[in-house]
Design an enzyme around this catalytic site. Structure first.
Site, PDB file in Angstrom:
ATOM      1  N   TYR A  56       0.829  -1.202   0.000  1.00  0.00           N
ATOM      2  CA  TYR A  56       0.000   0.000   0.000  1.00  0.00           C
ATOM      3  C   TYR A  56       0.868   1.258   0.000  1.00  0.00           C
ATOM      4  O   TYR A  56       1.426   1.645   1.012  1.00  0.00           O
ATOM      5  CB  TYR A  56      -0.929   0.024   1.213  1.00  0.00           C
ATOM      6  CG  TYR A  56      -1.843  -1.172   1.339  1.00  0.00           C
ATOM      7  CD1 TYR A  56      -2.219  -1.921   0.231  1.00  0.00           C
ATOM      8  CD2 TYR A  56      -2.345  -1.551   2.579  1.00  0.00           C
ATOM      9  CE1 TYR A  56      -3.053  -3.018   0.350  1.00  0.00           C
ATOM     10  CE2 TYR A  56      -3.190  -2.643   2.713  1.00  0.00           C
ATOM     11  CZ  TYR A  56      -3.540  -3.376   1.591  1.00  0.00           C
ATOM     12  OH  TYR A  56      -4.372  -4.465   1.727  1.00  0.00           O
ATOM     13  N   HIS A 141      -0.058 -12.397   1.419  1.00  0.00           N
ATOM     14  CA  HIS A 141      -0.801 -11.400   0.649  1.00  0.00           C
ATOM     15  C   HIS A 141      -0.866 -11.781  -0.829  1.00  0.00           C
ATOM     16  O   HIS A 141       0.148 -11.801  -1.532  1.00  0.00           O
ATOM     17  CB  HIS A 141      -0.107 -10.032   0.791  1.00  0.00           C
ATOM     18  CG  HIS A 141      -0.955  -8.873   0.394  1.00  0.00           C
ATOM     19  ND1 HIS A 141      -0.463  -7.587   0.271  1.00  0.00           N
ATOM     20  CD2 HIS A 141      -2.275  -8.783   0.093  1.00  0.00           C
ATOM     21  CE1 HIS A 141      -1.441  -6.777  -0.082  1.00  0.00           C
ATOM     22  NE2 HIS A 141      -2.547  -7.476  -0.206  1.00  0.00           N
TER      23      HIS A 141
END
Length: 330
Positions: A56, A141
Site C-alpha cells: 500500500y 498477501h
C-alpha cells in the site's frame, strides 16, 4: 466496540477494522495530516484493529499508520500487515505508482517473494517502517500465482514465528475464496482476510470457505463489503471490484438501496452488518482515508438493521434464501 476472537486463537479484534490502503494514497493523494486524523477518528469511534501492507503506497501506509499509532497504548490495539512483496529501492525510476493503484513516487519496486527468508525480511522491514517492536497478525498477501511457495515455504516460516511468540496469529489475505479454503484445509492458519467475496452482491465465500472456517475454528475478516464503492453509493459510474460496475449489478445495487431505505436503513449499514450473519466472521474491514469516512463506518455499523429487511431481500430474490443473516442489532 464489540471484540471477537479470531477463531481458536488468543487474538481478539474489534468488529470494525481500519483498512489502511487509503492512507497509502490509494488512487488519489492523502496528506500526512489527513491520514493521522483518519486513524484518530477511528480510534475515537472504538476501532482497535488496524490493517496495512508494504504494497500500500510502497510502504507509505505502514509509515503513516505507525506514526498515527505511536502515542496509543500498544497493548490496546491489534495490527496486521502482510508478506509476499518485498520493496526494493529503485533510484533510477521515474514517475508514479498509479499503474499499481497508488499516487506515490515510484521510488521502490515490488518483488514477489514467498520464501522463508523473504517472510523474515518483509516483517523486519515492516517493523522498521511502522516503528513497532511486534506485529499481531501476518497475512500471506495475494499468493494467487505463488500458491505452492506460499504453502511450502512462507507458511512454515510464519508458523515458526507464531510458535516463538513473534506473531499472535497468521493468515492469508486474498480477493478469492478457493485458495484460502485450501489453506484452511492444509494448514493451521488462524484467520482469512477475504476481500469482496462475502457481500450483499457477492456470496462466493459461502460455497466452501466460510463453512470450512467455522468447522475448523478459523476466523474470517471480511474486506470489501462495499465491493469497492458500488454498495456505498450506487449510481452510474460507480465501481465494482475497481472497475466500472456492469449495468446488471448497478440495477441490483439500486434495488438493494431502495428496499433498505424503505426499512429506514442506509445501504451502507446493511452492507456492513450482513457478513456477521455467518458465525465464522469476526470483523469487517473498511478502507478508510479520512476522519469523516472513519466516523461514518462506525456509525453505520451501529445502526439497527431489522430482521424484516433481510426477509424482504430474500423474498425479492436479492439474497439467496439459504444465506445466513444477522439477528436484529439493537
Amino acid at each position: 466496540m464489540r471484540q471477537n476472537p479470531l477463531g481458536r486463537g488468543a487474538v481478539h479484534v474489534t468488529e470494525l477494522a481500519f483498512g489502511a490502503a487509503g492512507i497509502g494514497n490509494l488512487f488519489t493523494p492523502v496528506s500526512d495530516a489527513q491520514a493521522e486524523q483518519a486513524v484518530a477518528a477511528a480510534w475515537e469511534s472504538g476501532v482497535r484493529y488496524f490493517d496495512t501492507a508494504p504494497h500500500y503506497g510502497l510502504g507509505l501506509s505502514e509509515r503513516r499508520l505507525g506514526a498515527a499509532l505511536a502515542t496509543r497504548p500498544r497493548d490496546e490495539y491489534v495490527l496486521s500487515t502482510k508478506v509476499g512483496r518485498i520493496l526494493e529501492p529503485a533510484p533510477d525510476a521515474q514517475g508514479d505508482d498509479l499503474a499499481n493503484g497508488f499516487a506515490v513516487p515510484a521510488r521502490h519496486r515490488r518483488r514477489w517473494d514467498f520464501t522463508a527468508e523473504g517472510v523474515r525480511r518483509s516483517l523486519e522491514n515492516s517493523l522498521e517502517r511502522l516503528s513497532l517492536d511486534r506485529i499481531d497478525i501476518a497475512y500471506l498477501h495475494d499468493p494467487d500465482d505463488h500458491a505452492e511457495q506460499a504453502l511450502t515455504e512462507a507458511y512454515p516460516e510464519l508458523e515458526r514465528l507464531r510458535a516463538e511468540g513473534v506473531l499472535g496469529a497468521i493468515g492469508i489475505g486474498m480477493n478469492q475464496a478457493e485458495l484460502p479454503a485450501r489453506f484452511i484445509r492444509d494448514t493451521d492458519i488462524d484467520v482469512v482476510l477475504l476481500a469482496g467475496r462475502y457481500s450483499l452482491l457477492d456470496q462466493r465465500g459461502l460455497a466452501e470457505l466460510l463453512p470450512l472456517a467455522a468447522e475448523r475454528g478459523v476466523g474470517v475478516v471480511v474486506g470489501g463489503v462495499f465491493n469497492s464503492g458500488l454498495l456505498a453509493d450506487p449510481k452510474p459510474g460507480a465501481t465494482f471490484d475497481y472497475a466500472a460496475a456492469p449495468t446488471e449489478l448497478l440495477d441490483r445495487a439500486l434495488r438493494l438501496k431502495d428496499i433498505c431505505e424503505r426499512h429506514g436503513v442506509p445501504l451502507r449499514a446493511a452492507a456492513l452488518r450482513f457478513p456477521f450473519g455467518h458465525p465464522a466472521v469476526a470483523s469487517v474491514l473498511v478502507g478508510t482515508r479520512s476522519a469523516a469516512e472513519a466516523r461514518d463506518a462506525a456509525a453505520m455499523l451501529e445502526r439497527p438493521v431489522p430482521t424484516a429487511l433481510w426477509a424482504e431481500l430474500k423474498e425479492r430474490g436479492l439474497l439467496p434464501a439459504d444465506v445466513p443473516t444477522p439477528e436484529e442489532v439493537s
